[in-house]
Design a protein around this motif. Structure first.
Motif, PDB file in Angstrom:
ATOM      1  N   TYR A 159     -63.948   4.451  34.691  1.00  0.00           N
ATOM      2  CA  TYR A 159     -63.214   5.571  36.131  1.00  0.00           C
ATOM      3  C   TYR A 159     -64.766   5.987  35.943  1.00  0.00           C
ATOM      4  N   THR A 160     -65.413   6.624  37.384  1.00  0.00           N
ATOM      5  CA  THR A 160     -66.476   6.948  38.453  1.00  0.00           C
ATOM      6  C   THR A 160     -66.935   7.894  37.502  1.00  0.00           C
ATOM      7  N   ASN A 161     -65.996   9.113  37.225  1.00  0.00           N
ATOM      8  CA  ASN A 161     -66.158  10.330  36.491  1.00  0.00           C
ATOM      9  C   ASN A 161     -65.060  10.774  35.912  1.00  0.00           C
ATOM     10  N   ALA A 162     -65.005  12.813  35.250  1.00  0.00           N
ATOM     11  CA  ALA A 162     -63.681  12.558  34.581  1.00  0.00           C
ATOM     12  C   ALA A 162     -63.023  13.242  35.318  1.00  0.00           C
ATOM     13  N   ASP A 163     -63.347  12.963  36.645  1.00  0.00           N
ATOM     14  CA  ASP A 163     -62.090  14.259  37.700  1.00  0.00           C
ATOM     15  C   ASP A 163     -61.188  12.738  37.713  1.00  0.00           C
ATOM     16  N   ASN A 164     -62.037  12.007  38.243  1.00  0.00           N
ATOM     17  CA  ASN A 164     -60.981  10.080  38.180  1.00  0.00           C
ATOM     18  C   ASN A 164     -60.197  10.099  37.743  1.00  0.00           C
ATOM     19  N   ALA A 165     -60.722   9.676  35.816  1.00  0.00           N
ATOM     20  CA  ALA A 165     -60.035   9.823  35.084  1.00  0.00           C
ATOM     21  C   ALA A 165     -58.870  10.722  34.784  1.00  0.00           C
ATOM     22  N   LYS A 166     -58.799  12.158  35.093  1.00  0.00           N
ATOM     23  CA  LYS A 166     -58.192  13.171  35.031  1.00  0.00           C
ATOM     24  C   LYS A 166     -56.838  12.340  36.452  1.00  0.00           C
ATOM     25  N   ASN A 167     -57.021  12.109  37.129  1.00  0.00           N
ATOM     26  CA  ASN A 167     -56.784  12.175  38.045  1.00  0.00           C
ATOM     27  C   ASN A 167     -55.324  10.284  37.535  1.00  0.00           C
ATOM     28  N   GLN A 168     -55.977   9.883  37.556  1.00  0.00           N
ATOM     29  CA  GLN A 168     -55.465   8.451  36.999  1.00  0.00           C
ATOM     30  C   GLN A 168     -53.986   9.303  35.413  1.00  0.00           C
ATOM     31  N   LYS A 169     -55.111   9.903  34.865  1.00  0.00           N
ATOM     32  CA  LYS A 169     -53.915  10.595  33.685  1.00  0.00           C
ATOM     33  C   LYS A 169     -52.778  10.733  34.193  1.00  0.00           C
ATOM     34  N   TYR A 170     -52.881  12.127  35.264  1.00  0.00           N
ATOM     35  CA  TYR A 170     -52.020  12.427  35.860  1.00  0.00           C
ATOM     36  C   TYR A 170     -50.728  11.642  36.859  1.00  0.00           C
ATOM     37  N   LYS A 171     -51.540  10.246  36.873  1.00  0.00           N
ATOM     38  CA  LYS A 171     -50.212   9.728  37.020  1.00  0.00           C
ATOM     39  C   LYS A 171     -50.028   8.955  36.714  1.00  0.00           C
ATOM     40  N   CYS A 172     -50.136   8.453  34.987  1.00  0.00           N
ATOM     41  CA  CYS A 172     -50.114   7.971  34.331  1.00  0.00           C
ATOM     42  C   CYS A 172     -48.902   8.435  33.563  1.00  0.00           C
ATOM     43  N   LEU A 173     -48.636  10.332  33.308  1.00  0.00           N
ATOM     44  CA  LEU A 173     -48.122  11.121  32.805  1.00  0.00           C
ATOM     45  C   LEU A 173     -47.171  11.199  33.909  1.00  0.00           C
ATOM     46  N   VAL A 174     -46.767  11.273  35.415  1.00  0.00           N
ATOM     47  CA  VAL A 174     -45.672  11.303  35.639  1.00  0.00           C
ATOM     48  C   VAL A 174     -45.666   9.609  35.748  1.00  0.00           C
ATOM     49  N   ARG A 175     -44.967   8.529  35.970  1.00  0.00           N
ATOM     50  CA  ARG A 175     -44.724   7.634  35.751  1.00  0.00           C
ATOM     51  C   ARG A 175     -44.073   7.888  33.577  1.00  0.00           C
ATOM     52  N   LEU A 176     -44.656   7.867  33.088  1.00  0.00           N
ATOM     53  CA  LEU A 176     -43.902   7.959  31.537  1.00  0.00           C
ATOM     54  C   LEU A 176     -42.658   9.018  31.641  1.00  0.00           C
ATOM     55  N   LYS A 177     -42.926  10.092  32.951  1.00  0.00           N
ATOM     56  CA  LYS A 177     -41.733  11.047  32.927  1.00  0.00           C
ATOM     57  C   LYS A 177     -40.818  10.072  33.445  1.00  0.00           C
ATOM     58  N   LYS A 178     -40.840   9.654  34.685  1.00  0.00           N
ATOM     59  CA  LYS A 178     -39.917   8.612  34.780  1.00  0.00           C
ATOM     60  C   LYS A 178     -39.224   7.985  34.738  1.00  0.00           C
ATOM     61  N   LEU A 179     -39.865   6.553  33.524  1.00  0.00           N
ATOM     62  CA  LEU A 179     -39.015   6.104  32.238  1.00  0.00           C
ATOM     63  C   LEU A 179     -38.706   6.634  31.779  1.00  0.00           C
ATOM     64  N   PHE A 180     -38.780   7.697  30.667  1.00  0.00           N
ATOM     65  CA  PHE A 180     -38.047   8.826  29.883  1.00  0.00           C
ATOM     66  C   PHE A 180     -37.033   9.091  30.468  1.00  0.00           C
ATOM     67  N   PHE A 181     -37.401   9.578  31.872  1.00  0.00           N
ATOM     68  CA  PHE A 181     -35.796  10.510  31.873  1.00  0.00           C
ATOM     69  C   PHE A 181     -34.947   9.510  32.166  1.00  0.00           C
ATOM     70  N   ALA A 182     -34.881   8.385  32.751  1.00  0.00           N
ATOM     71  CA  ALA A 182     -34.533   6.967  33.085  1.00  0.00           C
ATOM     72  C   ALA A 182     -33.841   6.584  31.658  1.00  0.00           C
ATOM     73  N   GLN A 183     -34.302   6.697  30.516  1.00  0.00           N
ATOM     74  CA  GLN A 183     -32.928   5.887  29.440  1.00  0.00           C
ATOM     75  C   GLN A 183     -32.250   7.267  28.998  1.00  0.00           C
ATOM     76  N   TYR A 184     -33.129   8.371  28.820  1.00  0.00           N
ATOM     77  CA  TYR A 184     -32.807   9.313  28.298  1.00  0.00           C
ATOM     78  C   TYR A 184     -31.420   9.868  29.301  1.00  0.00           C
ATOM     79  N   ASN A 185     -31.277   9.725  30.550  1.00  0.00           N
ATOM     80  CA  ASN A 185     -30.242  10.296  31.116  1.00  0.00           C
ATOM     81  C   ASN A 185     -29.196   9.077  30.903  1.00  0.00           C
ATOM     82  N   ILE A 186     -29.482   7.791  31.055  1.00  0.00           N
ATOM     83  CA  ILE A 186     -28.464   7.071  31.057  1.00  0.00           C
ATOM     84  C   ILE A 186     -27.821   6.820  29.184  1.00  0.00           C
ATOM     85  N   GLY A 187     -28.704   7.335  28.640  1.00  0.00           N
ATOM     86  CA  GLY A 187     -28.191   7.574  27.071  1.00  0.00           C
ATOM     87  C   GLY A 187     -28.396   6.297  26.825  1.00  0.00           C
ATOM     88  N   GLU A 188     -29.241   5.509  26.828  1.00  0.00           N
ATOM     89  CA  GLU A 188     -30.138   4.172  25.356  1.00  0.00           C
ATOM     90  C   GLU A 188     -30.845   4.454  24.236  1.00  0.00           C
TER      91      GLU A 188
END
Length: 188
Positions: A159-188
């Motif tokens: 990444y060009t700088n730490a801010d871009n890395a931080k933004n990407q980390k945030y986007k990844c974290l949002v995706r992870l939360k969606k995946l986690f709660f999708a599996q959590y809510n269906i009880g898999e």
């Protein structure tokens, strides 16, 4: 009185990952658990697995400042192992007379339920992480598990700088939360 202080020292040692304390608890209690499980349709490997689960439960309790052991470590470990083993036998459909010797055990169902719930949540999180894909999985592991800083992550991932890395980390974290709660809510 001396044995109570020894028990407290063992618990404190367990909480601090002291190898001697862990070894002492193991030596003092494993044979008792092994005998119980071998005498109740189990194997040596079953005894090791159940004992390990009980040690994890005791470790988590010992780490908690609010935990007060109201019995001997031997009684607590035996109670946890006994209940875990009886539950496993019940799941396997093997009959066990459950009222024999029950008065000698400590009620630990709530602790075990919390422990089992936490393990289930970790399993869901692991599945969510594995389905996250790259580079998100590696980026989140670098930040949360390896405790790397954003500047280091930016350089590592191009990444060009730490801010871009931080933004990407945030986007990844949002995706992870969606995946986690999708599996959590269906009880898999």
């Amino acid at each position: 009185m001396k044995s109570d202080s020894n028990e407290q020292l063992l618990l404190k040692g367990l909480a601090n990952n002291d190898a001697k304390a862990i070894e002492t608890i193991y030596k003092d209690n494993f044979n008792m658990v092994q005998s119980f499980i071998l005498n109740n349709n189990g194997s040596y490997d079953d005894a090791r697995d159940i004992f390990q689960e009980a040690m994890i439960a005791l470790y988590e309790k010992a780490k908690s400042e609010s935990f007060v052991l109201t019995c001997q470590i031997k009684t607590y470990v035996y109670s946890v192992c006994r209940r875990l083993w009886l539950k496993r036998l019940q799941q396997l459909g093997k009959f066990v007379a459950q009222n024999e010797g029950l008065e000698e055990t400590v009620a630990v169902e709530e602790d075990l339920e919390v422990h089992e719930k936490r393990n289930a949540d970790f399993a869901i999180m692991e599945r969510a992480m594995n389905s996250l894909g790259e580079p998100c999985k590696s980026l989140l592991q670098s930040y949360y598990l390896q405790k790397k800083g954003m500047v280091e992550i930016a350089a590592e991932f191009g990444y060009t700088n730490a801010d871009n890395a931080k933004n990407q980390k945030y986007k990844c974290l949002v995706r992870l939360k969606k995946l986690f709660f999708a599996q959590y809510n269906i009880g898999e």
